[in-house]
Each structure stands twice: as C-alpha cells, then as structure tokens.
Design an enzyme around this catalytic site. Sequence first.
Site, PDB file in Angstrom:
ATOM      1  N   HIS A 187       0.896   4.920   6.822  1.00 21.44           N
ATOM      2  CA  HIS A 187       0.760   5.318   5.477  1.00 21.44           C
ATOM      3  C   HIS A 187       1.220   6.711   5.502  1.00 21.44           C
ATOM      4  CE1 HIS A 187      -1.830   1.974   5.150  1.00 21.44           C
ATOM      5  NE2 HIS A 187      -1.230   1.723   4.443  1.00 21.44           N
ATOM      6  N   ASP A 223      -3.535   7.223  10.123  1.00 22.01           N
ATOM      7  CA  ASP A 223      -3.273   5.908  10.481  1.00 22.01           C
ATOM      8  C   ASP A 223      -1.832   5.679  11.122  1.00 22.01           C
ATOM      9  OD1 ASP A 223      -1.725   5.923   8.362  1.00 22.01           O
ATOM     10  OD2 ASP A 223      -3.120   4.215   7.245  1.00 22.01           O
ATOM     11  N   SER A 244       0.804  -1.303   0.240  1.00 19.18           N
ATOM     12  CA  SER A 244       0.032   0.074   0.055  1.00 19.18           C
ATOM     13  C   SER A 244       0.895   1.265  -0.006  1.00 19.18           C
ATOM     14  CB  SER A 244      -0.825  -0.046   1.160  1.00 19.18           C
ATOM     15  OG  SER A 244      -0.205  -0.063   2.314  1.00 19.18           O
TER      16      SER A 244
END
Length: 221
Positions: free
Chosen positions: A192, A189, A41
């Site tokens: 990321h 979060d 990701s």
Amino acid sequence: MLSLKNLTLALLFCTAVSLWAETGDATNVAAQRRIVVLGDSITAGFGLDPEEAYPALLQEKLDAARLAFAVANAGVSGDTTAGGMRRIDWVLDGGADVLIVALGGNDGLRGIPPKQMEENLLAIVQHARAKCPGIAIFIAGMQMPSNLGADYVRQFAAVFPRVASTSHSTLIPYLLDGVGGVPALNQIDRIHPSAEGQKRVAENVWKGIKPAIDKLPAARK
C-alpha cells in the site's frame, strides 16, 4: 447613529447578500460534475487518513485547475473485480460523468484467472454505461510481482489495455507507476502506498484523465 430607515436598508442589503451567496453556492454544487473512483484498498487509502488517498488529492488538483468536478471515493479494502461488478449499480446511483476503474490487484494476489478478471471488468463498463449513458470511463492498469510466475504476470498485465480497447474506454497505463516496488513510497507491507506514494498515484491518474476532462462540456467553474 443609524436612522431607522438606514438600519432597515442595511438589514435588507445584508439579507440580499446572504441569499445571493447561498444561491451561488447551490448553483456551484449543482454545476459540479461527478467522478467516481471504483477501487480497492489503494483507492480507499488503507493505513492513511482519507484526505491522503489519491481520490482526495485528485479533488485538490481539479479544484486548483478550476474544474467543477466532485470526486467520490468508492474504494473498498480487499475488493476484487467481481466485487466491483456487484456494487457498480448502487455506486452510480448518484449519477456520474466519469468512472475510474482501479481494480484487479486483489484478483492477481488471489491468483484469479485473468480471463475471469477481464470478463468482470467488461461487465463493470457495460453496467456503468447502461446506468449513466455517455459516461467517460478510465481503466487503470495494474501489474503483479514476478514471483507469481512469468506467464501469469504477462497475462494479467495484458488484461487492462485489452479491456480499454475492447470497451472503447481510456487506459491509465499503470496506476502504481513509479510507486510499485519502491520501498520509500510504500508502507511497511510494501503493498500500500504511503502518503508520498499516494501523491505519485494521484499524479498518474491526473495525467491519464486530464485531457479527456478538458473536453467535457460545462466543466469549468
């Protein structure tokens, strides 16, 4: 007014210029070498526009340096080294001159044994070299937070330099250097990278691959 003869000559000239431009573009595309970034990701640019992810920023750096490479973003959110191993063959179906392996973060978060992760990374390198002989391979290092336990964190971090050494690949010491654990450079979060964080990641990768890229033949436009 233009005579019929002059008009005809003008049209022929414009057609010739157009054909030259099209041929030139086609030649330039054909001359480009391919960089594949196999990742998760972070590579995919989770939470951001695709052009904000570090592979797109890496493309900008290559273009600015007049290096004829096309970057392919092969990042898949949630992917692990096992997932990368399963898809490496078709990811390289279009051929590649450079492979950047940026996997392992999800392995660590899932507590996958470092030994298993190491075997998967070595298999990725092996498959890549069988698919694209002569490919230049870079292994991007990752680190885990201390709350996973000192032994696991140490064993995890040691995998990447060992894989690079064993497989005669080039190590990018830490993909998230200067980004990991920095709230201002990460999304809410705290995992990321933000758009600004991705810029720093791109710089880390650029510094890692640039010396080797310069040595590849026929790299300049």
